[in-house]
Scaffold this motif. Structure first.
Motif, short mmCIF file in Angstrom:
data_model
loop_
_atom_site.label_atom_id
_atom_site.label_comp_id
_atom_site.label_asym_id
_atom_site.label_seq_id
_atom_site.Cartn_x
_atom_site.Cartn_y
_atom_site.Cartn_z
N UNK A 119 0.83 -1.22 0.00
CA UNK A 119 0.00 0.00 0.00
C UNK A 119 0.86 1.26 0.00
N UNK A 120 1.98 1.23 0.70
CA UNK A 120 2.89 2.39 0.68
C UNK A 120 3.40 2.64 -0.73
N UNK A 121 3.77 1.58 -1.44
CA UNK A 121 4.24 1.73 -2.83
C UNK A 121 3.11 2.27 -3.70
N UNK A 122 1.89 1.77 -3.49
CA UNK A 122 0.73 2.24 -4.25
C UNK A 122 0.47 3.72 -3.99
N UNK A 123 0.54 4.09 -2.74
CA UNK A 123 0.28 5.49 -2.37
C UNK A 123 1.33 6.41 -2.97
N UNK A 124 2.58 6.00 -2.91
CA UNK A 124 3.67 6.81 -3.49
C UNK A 124 3.46 6.97 -5.00
N UNK A 125 3.10 5.86 -5.67
CA UNK A 125 2.85 5.93 -7.11
C UNK A 125 1.68 6.87 -7.41
N UNK A 126 0.58 6.72 -6.66
CA UNK A 126 -0.61 7.54 -6.89
C UNK A 126 -0.30 9.02 -6.69
N UNK A 127 0.43 9.35 -5.63
CA UNK A 127 0.79 10.75 -5.40
C UNK A 127 1.69 11.27 -6.52
N UNK A 128 2.58 10.42 -7.01
CA UNK A 128 3.44 10.79 -8.13
C UNK A 128 2.67 11.03 -9.41
N UNK A 129 1.47 10.46 -9.50
CA UNK A 129 0.59 10.65 -10.65
C UNK A 129 -0.40 11.80 -10.40
N UNK A 130 -0.24 12.54 -9.30
CA UNK A 130 -1.12 13.65 -8.91
C UNK A 130 -2.57 13.20 -8.71
N UNK A 131 -2.73 11.99 -8.18
CA UNK A 131 -4.07 11.47 -7.89
C UNK A 131 -4.44 11.84 -6.46
N UNK A 132 -5.74 11.78 -6.14
CA UNK A 132 -6.21 12.27 -4.85
C UNK A 132 -6.37 11.17 -3.80
#
Length: 182
Positions: A119-132
């Protein structure tokens, strides 16, 4: 956490495709989630079964190469040596959430922190994609997974009694969301 000392998170690459489904193992069905909507807010209760059972999703048969070097989707694998002990698969959704298509951890690595690492990797990826935030669907009979999502800061955002109409084993699809702090 002793297993985590040797577990690393790797983004899917071509040479890892053969191991991607190794984390797909049976999981326990101990009850179901009974959602309710009142005063504009979702809540739920658990109804536990007297006789738990196990189930397993079929292995995913996807074109895994579509997840490699894509800006719209990604797979992260939890690896212990050459063994895949967990995976999380995400896509950019139209609503600016990173939709978790799947998360799976091998039985012997559950409750050892592997899901949190994924989940940490997913969250980092999502934030890097400017997702909310992160979103996912779970069946109401997957109580253990729903408990995990709630413990990780996800909130129940909706329920659907028709989405799985063709599947007699699933009553309700639950929609979980984790909105990032701005």
């Amino acid at each position: 956490m002793e297993h985590n000392e040797k577990v690393s998170i790797k983004q899917l690459q071509k040479e890892l495709i053969p191991v991607v489904n190794q984390a797909n193992e049976p999981f326990s069905i101990i009850g179901n989630i009974l959602p309710s909507f009142s005063n504009g807010k979702w809540s739920y209760k658990e109804q536990l079964y007297d006789n738990p059972s196990e189930t397993r999703f079929p292995d995913d048969q996807l074109n895994w190469e579509e997840y490699i070097d894509s800006e719209k989707k990604v797979v992260f694998l939890a690896m212990k040596g050459k063994e895949c002990v967990g995976q999380i698969r995400l896509v950019k959704d139209w609503n600016r959430f990173a939709y978790i298509e799947n998360i799976a951890v091998r039985k012997s690595f559950r409750k050892k922190g592997v899901s949190q690492l994924l989940l940490e990797a997913a969250q980092k990826w999502a934030k890097g994609q400017s997702l909310i935030g992160l979103s996912l669907e779970a069946q109401n009979d997957n109580v253990i997974a729903c408990r995990f999502y709630a413990n990780q800061g996800f909130v129940l955002g909706g329920a659907d009694t028709l989405k799985q109409k063709a599947n007699p084993n699933i009553d309700i699809t639950l929609y979980w969301y984790k909105v990032f702090e701005l």
